[in-house]
Every structure is written in structure tokens, then in C-alpha cells.
Scaffold this motif. Structure first.
Motif, PDB file in Angstrom:
ATOM      1  N   LEU A  98       0.998  -1.325  -0.158  1.00 22.08           N
ATOM      2  CA  LEU A  98      -0.013   0.093  -0.029  1.00 22.08           C
ATOM      3  C   LEU A  98       0.835   1.379   0.161  1.00 22.08           C
ATOM      4  O   LEU A  98       0.549   2.150  -0.427  1.00 22.08           O
ATOM      5  N   ASP A 102       0.140   4.024  -2.583  1.00 23.24           N
ATOM      6  CA  ASP A 102      -0.209   5.442  -2.296  1.00 23.24           C
ATOM      7  C   ASP A 102       0.777   6.498  -3.111  1.00 23.24           C
ATOM      8  O   ASP A 102       0.252   7.432  -3.526  1.00 23.24           O
ATOM      9  N   LYS A 103       1.975   6.178  -3.109  1.00 22.60           N
ATOM     10  CA  LYS A 103       2.905   6.969  -3.886  1.00 22.60           C
ATOM     11  C   LYS A 103       2.482   7.126  -5.417  1.00 22.60           C
ATOM     12  O   LYS A 103       2.538   8.028  -6.014  1.00 22.60           O
ATOM     13  N   ARG A 114      -7.887   7.560  -8.754  1.00 21.69           N
ATOM     14  CA  ARG A 114      -7.480   8.135  -7.684  1.00 21.69           C
ATOM     15  C   ARG A 114      -8.740   8.347  -6.579  1.00 21.69           C
ATOM     16  O   ARG A 114      -8.656   7.948  -5.385  1.00 21.69           O
ATOM     17  N   TYR A 117      -9.677   5.124  -5.156  1.00 17.67           N
ATOM     18  CA  TYR A 117      -8.760   4.485  -4.348  1.00 17.67           C
ATOM     19  C   TYR A 117      -8.544   5.112  -3.045  1.00 17.67           C
ATOM     20  O   TYR A 117      -8.511   4.737  -1.866  1.00 17.67           O
ATOM     21  N   ASN A 118      -8.861   6.623  -3.028  1.00 17.99           N
ATOM     22  CA  ASN A 118      -8.958   7.469  -1.879  1.00 17.99           C
ATOM     23  C   ASN A 118      -9.795   7.147  -0.810  1.00 17.99           C
ATOM     24  O   ASN A 118      -9.723   7.021   0.486  1.00 17.99           O
ATOM     25  N   ARG A 121      -9.015   3.153   0.534  1.00 21.35           N
ATOM     26  CA  ARG A 121      -7.811   3.183   1.044  1.00 21.35           C
ATOM     27  C   ARG A 121      -7.892   2.404   2.350  1.00 21.35           C
ATOM     28  O   ARG A 121      -7.038   1.351   2.501  1.00 21.35           O
TER      29      ARG A 121
END
Length: 147
Positions: A98, A102-103, A114, A117-118, A121
Motif C-alpha cells: 500500500l 499510495d505513492k 484516484r 482508491y482514496n 484506502r
């Protein structure tokens, strides 16, 4: 020879990518309840970007994930079984994976990727940890190191 070396052979890398994409599909398919519905919906959105998006994403991120997992794999080699070591330390391995994602997400301009995912997460951490034994098996199957 390190774990990352398995990605030097294009045929082996393609097989690892395919196996990982199938692992992700299976992991998502097994999710139930409201959380599972949200995960499946988000995954559907990401897959909707294009039919080859998931394998392509796996292929793009795999070298970083494998490199990040290399120290844990080496510890497992020293202990005699890297597959079992990753599986026993699946929470730690999930954090490593992760951290890589994340990066990558922080750098993407693709809001369709994005945003889901956010939102998911924190809730997927356990799902990623649950997938680590499958990933460890895939890596072990393609590793030249005897298991």
C-alpha cells in the motif's frame, strides 16, 4: 539473485502479471456485504477505464512492489521459506504494498482511479493483507529459489 530478477524475463513477467490480475479479480469477487458492494463498484469503475487497465496497472506497479518486498523476501530466504514468511507477515507486507500504491496514486491525474482508491484506502488494508499469501505463492512459483 534477488526476487526482482524474476521480472527480467518478459515471459515470466507476463505470467506474474496475469496471475496477479487474476488474484485481484478473485479477491474482489469474494467480498460480500456493503463494504464488498462498495469495493466491487469501485473496482468496476477502475476496470471500466479499459479492458486491459488492471493487467496494465499491475505491470506498471509490479517492479516497485517486488522491489519493496525484496527485504522481506530475503528475510524469508534466510529463514528457509520466503513464501511462508510473507504469508506469516501479511499485515507488514500489505503496508509495504500500500505504501507503493499510495505513492503512485499521489502522482496520477486520473480521477477515475484516484477517487475510488482514496475512498477505499483504509478499508482495503485487510483485503490486501488477505491477498498476500496468494501473491507470495505467485512470486514463489516464478522464483528460481527452491521452495
Amino acid at each position: 539473485m534477488g526476487l526482482s530478477d524474476i521480472l527480467n524475463d518478459k515471459a515470466v513477467k507476463a505470467s506474474v502479471v496475469n496471475d496477479c490480475a487474476l488474484l485481484i479479480d478473485r479477491q474482489v469477487a469474494t467480498k460480500g456485504g456493503l463494504g464488498g458492494m462498495a469495493l466491487k463498484a469501485a473496482y468496476g469503475v477502475v476496470k471500466g477505464v479499459g479492458p486491459g487497465y488492471i493487467p496494465g496497472a499491475v505491470e506498471r506497479i509490479l517492479p516497485e512492489v517486488v522491489s519493496a518486498l525484496e527485504p522481506m523476501w530475503a528475510e524469508g530466504l534466510q529463514a528457509g521459506d520466503p513464501v511462508a514468511h510473507l504469508s506469516r507477515n501479511q499485515t507488514q507486507a500489505a503496508e509495504v504494498i500500500l505504501g507503493v500504491t499510495d505513492k503512485r496514486i499521489a502522482k496520477t491525474d486520473n480521477g477515475l482511479v484516484r477517487s475510488p482508491y482514496n475512498k477505499l484506502r483504509q478499508s482495503v488494508k485487510g483485503d490486501v493483507a488477505g491477498a498476500v499469501p496468494g501473491l507470495a505463492e505467485i512470486l514463489g512459483a516464478h522464483s528460481p529459489v527452491p521452495q
